[in-house]
Design a protein around this motif. Structure first.
Motif, PDB file in Angstrom:
ATOM      1  N   ILE A  23       8.077  -2.590  -3.813  1.00 12.09           N
ATOM      2  CA  ILE A  23       6.818  -3.522  -3.893  1.00 12.09           C
ATOM      3  C   ILE A  23       6.160  -3.689  -2.561  1.00 12.09           C
ATOM      4  O   ILE A  23       4.811  -3.593  -2.591  1.00 12.09           O
ATOM      5  CB  ILE A  23       7.149  -4.668  -4.635  1.00 12.09           C
ATOM      6  N   GLU A  24       6.808  -4.059  -1.440  1.00 11.93           N
ATOM      7  CA  GLU A  24       6.383  -3.980  -0.407  1.00 11.93           C
ATOM      8  C   GLU A  24       5.475  -2.886   0.383  1.00 11.93           C
ATOM      9  O   GLU A  24       4.557  -2.737   0.801  1.00 11.93           O
ATOM     10  CB  GLU A  24       7.407  -4.279   0.863  1.00 11.93           C
ATOM     11  N   LEU A  33       4.541  -0.418  -1.637  1.00 15.25           N
ATOM     12  CA  LEU A  33       3.401  -0.126  -2.505  1.00 15.25           C
ATOM     13  C   LEU A  33       2.158  -1.023  -1.955  1.00 15.25           C
ATOM     14  O   LEU A  33       0.898  -0.427  -1.872  1.00 15.25           O
ATOM     15  CB  LEU A  33       3.656  -0.524  -4.091  1.00 15.25           C
ATOM     16  N   ALA A  34       2.504  -2.259  -1.765  1.00  9.02           N
ATOM     17  CA  ALA A  34       1.259  -3.235  -1.472  1.00  9.02           C
ATOM     18  C   ALA A  34       0.632  -2.474  -0.051  1.00  9.02           C
ATOM     19  O   ALA A  34      -0.564  -2.746  -0.177  1.00  9.02           O
ATOM     20  CB  ALA A  34       1.875  -4.602  -1.308  1.00  9.02           C
ATOM     21  N   LEU A  55      -1.540  -0.044  -1.456  1.00  6.92           N
ATOM     22  CA  LEU A  55      -2.850  -0.600  -2.055  1.00  6.92           C
ATOM     23  C   LEU A  55      -3.885  -1.219  -1.235  1.00  6.92           C
ATOM     24  O   LEU A  55      -5.085  -1.160  -1.646  1.00  6.92           O
ATOM     25  CB  LEU A  55      -2.333  -1.649  -3.224  1.00  6.92           C
ATOM     26  N   GLN A  94      -0.790   5.751  -6.993  1.00  9.89           N
ATOM     27  CA  GLN A  94      -0.634   4.233  -6.767  1.00  9.89           C
ATOM     28  C   GLN A  94      -0.743   3.503  -8.022  1.00  9.89           C
ATOM     29  O   GLN A  94      -0.180   2.723  -8.178  1.00  9.89           O
ATOM     30  CB  GLN A  94      -2.056   4.089  -5.799  1.00  9.89           C
ATOM     31  N   ALA A  96       2.401   3.421  -9.782  1.00 12.69           N
ATOM     32  CA  ALA A  96       3.206   2.675  -9.113  1.00 12.69           C
ATOM     33  C   ALA A  96       2.978   1.308  -9.351  1.00 12.69           C
ATOM     34  O   ALA A  96       3.766   0.667  -9.516  1.00 12.69           O
ATOM     35  CB  ALA A  96       3.378   3.166  -7.711  1.00 12.69           C
ATOM     36  N   LEU A 119       4.055 -12.344   0.037  1.00 12.07           N
ATOM     37  CA  LEU A 119       3.361 -11.346  -0.563  1.00 12.07           C
ATOM     38  C   LEU A 119       3.092 -11.350  -2.105  1.00 12.07           C
ATOM     39  O   LEU A 119       4.126 -11.943  -2.892  1.00 12.07           O
ATOM     40  CB  LEU A 119       4.235  -9.875  -0.386  1.00 12.07           C
ATOM     41  N   PHE A 132       2.052  -9.427  -4.822  1.00  7.85           N
ATOM     42  CA  PHE A 132       1.961  -8.345  -5.582  1.00  7.85           C
ATOM     43  C   PHE A 132       0.820  -8.229  -6.545  1.00  7.85           C
ATOM     44  O   PHE A 132      -0.103  -7.371  -6.411  1.00  7.85           O
ATOM     45  CB  PHE A 132       3.286  -7.694  -6.184  1.00  7.85           C
ATOM     46  N   THR A 162      -2.378  -8.520  -4.908  1.00  8.90           N
ATOM     47  CA  THR A 162      -2.890  -7.247  -4.330  1.00  8.90           C
ATOM     48  C   THR A 162      -3.325  -6.122  -5.393  1.00  8.90           C
ATOM     49  O   THR A 162      -4.450  -5.192  -5.178  1.00  8.90           O
ATOM     50  CB  THR A 162      -1.616  -6.825  -3.658  1.00  8.90           C
ATOM     51  N   TRP A 200      -6.940  -4.321  -6.212  1.00 11.36           N
ATOM     52  CA  TRP A 200      -7.006  -2.696  -5.918  1.00 11.36           C
ATOM     53  C   TRP A 200      -7.477  -2.318  -6.902  1.00 11.36           C
ATOM     54  O   TRP A 200      -8.372  -1.384  -7.034  1.00 11.36           O
ATOM     55  CB  TRP A 200      -5.602  -2.314  -5.584  1.00 11.36           C
TER      56      TRP A 200
END
Lengths: 416, 111
Positions: free
Chosen positions: A272-273, A275-276, A279, A288, A291, B22, B24, B27, B31
């Motif tokens: 996840i990190e 991926l972020a 993004l 992306q 995912a 974070l 997710f 984000t 996006w």
């Protein structure tokens, strides 16, 4: 396979990409370089388990591959003239990667995934050249004969020569446009291993791991490309949930029924990190988006916590990037979970014409009908679905659902 | 119409996101909302990678590092092509990295 042989294979795989790439550059002949490394690998795999891994395995492989190349050149008459000229090249030591210099492995990946080759050929050639997978292992993984696989590889290499594909780095623009082809090949490789017919055999699990390694290498080589990072994160998310996919009788377990306690949570967090970070670059991208959708599932502690609103939004994003009927199908399924089966069915029905021969379309319809209490129609859809697939794991799942639906209709079973 | 989202960081307040902070979903939501509207996106190297050029009269003065007095630095620029200023601003409000960040939304002059 015992632990020592596994370590050996892993080692070989890590070295071969560098070796094929640098030898190709030195010899100016991809076929020769690739065959020589392959032969060296075969020798290593047959001798090292008995004699032990040499103190410097990389050097051993390099020296052996060069010797094989020289032998080949000597044997083949038309190459004899080249042998002298190349003698100096072969004597030069292989230089370690220098920072700032284009990594030849990147060149190799793009060459092996060239669009003139069929997807099958791309995958086979990439696995052989970049991961040192032997022809025999490839044949087993792709359920074909060694002879067929040998021909496939040879044909692929011939095509590369015929098309005049140079061993050179594609230009900046070309990298971007060809990147999606490369990523697709790697993902196909991963799926061959991951979505195999039934619980993963060790051969196919290796394939998925190899694809992941390759994506990781590509990310090292192209760190500023968010799609590469996206693909890597996608594969890592799939891998993290691998153990929950099949029950102990080898049957598929749907996401909603999976035991999330066996999901690899630290791996999910790491993915996840990753991926972020992709993004945040703010660039649209196919992998992306996939995912991110996988990420939504992965961060949900329980099925009930799944953020379907975000998933639908992400499918909108995915569809604006690549108009795929299968993505549209999955979006309809997400709408079912967000808004209820009637809404899902309303989304699904217009797709009937294009997806009528796709078994998952009918399976999805079945599930929505079931959710609306229309169980005999649901059973009919599941039967239709089972006629359209030959995948044993999926067939068994569909069969179970048909049986359950029949149960419900007869009032003998408890509602699902 | 094109707008630039100039993303400014307060060097003292801003921290790179650590795993616990974070979010997710924030984000991914941001996006996804960008959906085809981004025409360019650049991230800039850190302050210590910058060089400043000014002039004393006609003479250029080149110094290593950023303009010393500046508390804020530009972290990146995202160019979006949207129907209205309001849309651009709305997009900016969904930006996931929020502590020590200020986003200037400015129209891009074309032609």
């Amino acid at each position: 396979m015992d632990e020592a042989s596994q370590a050996l294979e892993r080692y070989v795989r890590d070295e071969s990409a560098r070796l094929v790439a640098s030898l190709t550059r030195q010899l100016g002949d991809f076929d020769l370089a690739e065959e020589s490394v392959h032969d060296a690998i075969l020798e290593a795999l047959s001798h090292w388990p008995a004699s032990g891994v040499p103190k410097e395995p990389g050097a051993w492989l390099r020296v052996t591959a060069k010797r094989k190349a020289t032998d080949r050149l000597r044997r083949e008459v038309r190459y004899r003239d080249r042998l002298q000229a190349l003698g100096k090249n072969l004597a030069r030591a292989v230089e370690p990667d220098q920072p700032g210099v284009i990594d030849d492995r990147l060149v190799l990946i793009f060459m092996c995934c060239h669009p003139t080759l069929s997807r099958e050929a791309q995958v086979a050639l990439t696995l052989r050249s970049l991961l040192g997978v032997t022809t025999a292992q490839l044949a087993k993984a792709f359920l074909t004969s060694e002879a067929t696989m040998t021909k496939r590889i040879a044909r692929a290499k011939r095509k590369i020569v015929e098309a005049g594909i140079p061993f050179a780095i594609p230009s900046g623009d070309e990298i971007r446009s060809r990147l999606s082809e490369v990523l697709t090949s790697i993902y196909v490789m991963f799926n061959e291993g991951y979505l195999s017919a039934g619980p993963a055999t060790s051969q196919r699990e290796e394939l998925a791991n190899d694809a992941e390694w390759l994506a990781g290498l590509l990310r090292q080589l192209l760190p500023e490309e968010p799609e590469v990072t996206g693909l890597l994160a996608l594969m890592q998310l799939h891998q993290a949930r691998r153990r929950a996919r099949f029950d102990d009788r080898g049957r598929i377990v749907l996401m909603k029924d999976q035991d999330r306690s066996v999901w690899d949570r630290p791996a999910i967090t790491a993915a996840i990190e990753l991926l972020a970070s992709a993004l945040r670059m703010g660039q649209p991208g196919f992998y992306q988006a996939q995912a991110a959708i996988a990420g939504c599932h992965a961060v949900a502690v329980r099925w009930e916590d799944t953020n379907w609103e975000l998933i639908v939004t992400l499918y909108d994003q995915l569809l604006s990037i690549a108009d795929s009927p299968i993505a549209a199908l999955n979006r309809a399924i997400a709408i079912q979970y967000r808004d209820g089966p009637e809404a899902g069915l309303a989304e699904l029905d217009p797709m009937g014409r294009s997806l009528d021969s796709y078994h998952l379309f009918h399976a999805a319809r079945a599930q929505m009908l079931r959710g609306m209490g229309r169980s005999s129609e649901a059973a009919a859809e599941d039967r239709l679905a089972s006629k359209l697939t030959s995948n044993p794991a999926e067939l068994s799942l569909l069969q179970r659902r048909i049986e359950d639906e029949t149960f419900i209709k007869d009032g003998h079973g408890h509602p699902r | 119409m094109k707008y630039a989202m100039v993303i400014l960081r307060d060097e003292e307040e801003w921290q790179p996101l650590n795993p616990e902070q974070l979010d997710f979903e924030l984000t991914a939501g941001w996006w996804a909302g960008l959906k085809g509207k981004v025409t360019a996106s650049v991230r800039l190297g850190s302050r210590d990678q910058s060089t400043t050029v000014t002039w004393r009269g006609e003479q250029p003065v080149v110094t290593d590092g950023p303009y010393v007095e500046a508390k804020e630095t530009v972290g990146g620029i995202v160019v979006v092509d949207v129907d209205s200023a309001r849309e651009a601003v709305e997009l900016a409000t969904t930006f996931p990295n929020r502590v020590g960040i200020r986003i200037e939304v400015r129209p891009i002059l074309e032609g």
